[in-house]
Design a protein around this motif. Structure first.
Motif, mmCIF file in Angstrom:
data_model
loop_
_atom_site.group_PDB
_atom_site.id
_atom_site.type_symbol
_atom_site.label_atom_id
_atom_site.label_comp_id
_atom_site.label_asym_id
_atom_site.label_seq_id
_atom_site.Cartn_x
_atom_site.Cartn_y
_atom_site.Cartn_z
ATOM 1 N N THR A 214 0.845 -1.191 0.000
ATOM 2 C CA THR A 214 0.000 0.000 0.000
ATOM 3 C C THR A 214 0.886 1.249 0.000
ATOM 4 O O THR A 214 0.623 2.215 -0.720
ATOM 5 C CB THR A 214 -0.942 -0.012 1.217
ATOM 6 O OG1 THR A 214 -1.783 -1.165 1.127
ATOM 7 C CG2 THR A 214 -1.804 1.235 1.266
ATOM 8 N N HIS A 215 1.941 1.227 0.794
ATOM 9 C CA HIS A 215 2.878 2.358 0.835
ATOM 10 C C HIS A 215 3.562 2.542 -0.522
ATOM 11 O O HIS A 215 3.718 3.677 -0.998
ATOM 12 C CB HIS A 215 3.924 2.130 1.931
ATOM 13 C CG HIS A 215 4.971 3.194 1.965
ATOM 14 N ND1 HIS A 215 4.721 4.463 2.416
ATOM 15 C CD2 HIS A 215 6.280 3.171 1.582
ATOM 16 C CE1 HIS A 215 5.829 5.187 2.313
ATOM 17 N NE2 HIS A 215 6.787 4.432 1.816
ATOM 18 N N LEU A 216 3.977 1.465 -1.153
ATOM 19 C CA LEU A 216 4.665 1.568 -2.444
ATOM 20 C C LEU A 216 3.785 2.250 -3.488
ATOM 21 O O LEU A 216 4.301 2.932 -4.382
ATOM 22 C CB LEU A 216 5.101 0.189 -2.936
ATOM 23 C CG LEU A 216 6.247 -0.480 -2.173
ATOM 24 C CD1 LEU A 216 6.477 -1.895 -2.703
ATOM 25 C CD2 LEU A 216 7.523 0.337 -2.230
ATOM 26 N N THR B 16 6.007 5.809 -9.882
ATOM 27 C CA THR B 16 5.763 4.524 -10.537
ATOM 28 C C THR B 16 7.040 3.761 -10.855
ATOM 29 O O THR B 16 7.011 2.538 -10.967
ATOM 30 C CB THR B 16 4.953 4.708 -11.838
ATOM 31 O OG1 THR B 16 5.651 5.645 -12.673
ATOM 32 C CG2 THR B 16 3.563 5.218 -11.537
ATOM 33 N N ASP B 17 8.174 4.454 -10.991
ATOM 34 C CA ASP B 17 9.418 3.750 -11.312
ATOM 35 C C ASP B 17 10.067 3.112 -10.094
ATOM 36 O O ASP B 17 11.143 2.524 -10.195
ATOM 37 C CB ASP B 17 10.404 4.684 -12.009
ATOM 38 C CG ASP B 17 10.895 5.811 -11.113
ATOM 39 O OD1 ASP B 17 10.236 6.095 -10.087
ATOM 40 O OD2 ASP B 17 11.929 6.421 -11.459
ATOM 41 N N VAL B 18 9.406 3.170 -8.930
ATOM 42 C CA VAL B 18 9.968 2.600 -7.703
ATOM 43 C C VAL B 18 10.256 1.103 -7.854
ATOM 44 O O VAL B 18 11.184 0.580 -7.247
ATOM 45 C CB VAL B 18 9.054 2.892 -6.484
ATOM 46 C CG1 VAL B 18 7.783 2.067 -6.536
ATOM 47 C CG2 VAL B 18 9.780 2.636 -5.179
ATOM 48 N N LEU B 19 9.499 0.419 -8.693
ATOM 49 C CA LEU B 19 9.689 -1.023 -8.864
ATOM 50 C C LEU B 19 11.036 -1.363 -9.477
ATOM 51 O O LEU B 19 11.534 -2.475 -9.300
ATOM 52 C CB LEU B 19 8.571 -1.613 -9.734
ATOM 53 C CG LEU B 19 7.188 -1.673 -9.099
ATOM 54 C CD1 LEU B 19 6.162 -2.164 -10.110
ATOM 55 C CD2 LEU B 19 7.193 -2.559 -7.873
ATOM 56 N N ILE C 107 2.063 -2.050 -9.062
ATOM 57 C CA ILE C 107 2.098 -2.441 -7.659
ATOM 58 C C ILE C 107 0.750 -2.993 -7.201
ATOM 59 O O ILE C 107 0.703 -4.000 -6.496
ATOM 60 C CB ILE C 107 2.539 -1.251 -6.790
ATOM 61 C CG1 ILE C 107 3.984 -0.878 -7.137
ATOM 62 C CG2 ILE C 107 2.422 -1.583 -5.297
ATOM 63 C CD1 ILE C 107 4.432 0.453 -6.587
ATOM 64 N N ALA C 108 -0.326 -2.376 -7.625
ATOM 65 C CA ALA C 108 -1.656 -2.860 -7.230
ATOM 66 C C ALA C 108 -1.873 -4.287 -7.722
ATOM 67 O O ALA C 108 -2.425 -5.129 -7.001
ATOM 68 C CB ALA C 108 -2.744 -1.929 -7.758
ATOM 69 N N GLY C 109 -1.440 -4.579 -8.930
ATOM 70 C CA GLY C 109 -1.572 -5.932 -9.468
ATOM 71 C C GLY C 109 -0.710 -6.931 -8.717
ATOM 72 O O GLY C 109 -1.137 -8.055 -8.436
#
Length: 130
Positions: free
Chosen positions: A5-7, A12-15, A56-58
């Motif tokens: 949830t925090h991510l 969006t490029d955090v991954l 992230i949601a997926g």
């Protein structure tokens, strides 16, 4: 899930971020957790594979779905006879808890390395303090 949830509140490029020494990206850690659960679940019952989520949601939904299936399978399995190689149901759940804690801490380290905000500590670690 506090971490995922925090991510979702971060860019969006955090991954794609990695630790300073390289290694797995945040996406790699999350996908690894999903597929680790599915690997152990496959020893208990047949499962259908799926492609990694794009966001992230997926990824959060895939991890939650994998956990739901695993917990349901463990609850259905007899407690007096292991359903997994070399592991009782209780040992499996302990393995999953420790393994996920390890990778979640690595994700926190990556966020910290890149000077990104961390989740509220009490929400994240409160379970361990009780």
């Amino acid at each position: 899930n506090v971490l995922l949830t925090h991510l979702q509140t971060l860019p969006t490029d955090v991954l794609t971020l990695q630790a300073s020494w390289g290694g797995m990206s945040i996406r790699d850690h999350l996908e690894h957790l999903i597929y680790d659960v599915l690997h152990w679940l496959s020893h208990v019952e047949p499962i259908a594979g799926s492609d990694p989520a794009e966001d992230i949601a997926g990824l959060q939904k895939q991890l939650e779905d994998a956990h739901t299936c695993l917990f349901a399978a463990v609850n259905r399995a007899p407690t007096d006879a292991p359903t997994l190689p070399h592991m009782t149901n209780e040992q499996l759940l302990m393995h999953m808890l420790i393994h996920e804690s390890h990778h979640r801490a690595q994700v926190l380290d990556i966020l910290n390395t890149h000077n990104l905000p961390l989740p509220y500590a009490e929400a994240y670690w409160g379970l361990w303090r009780s």
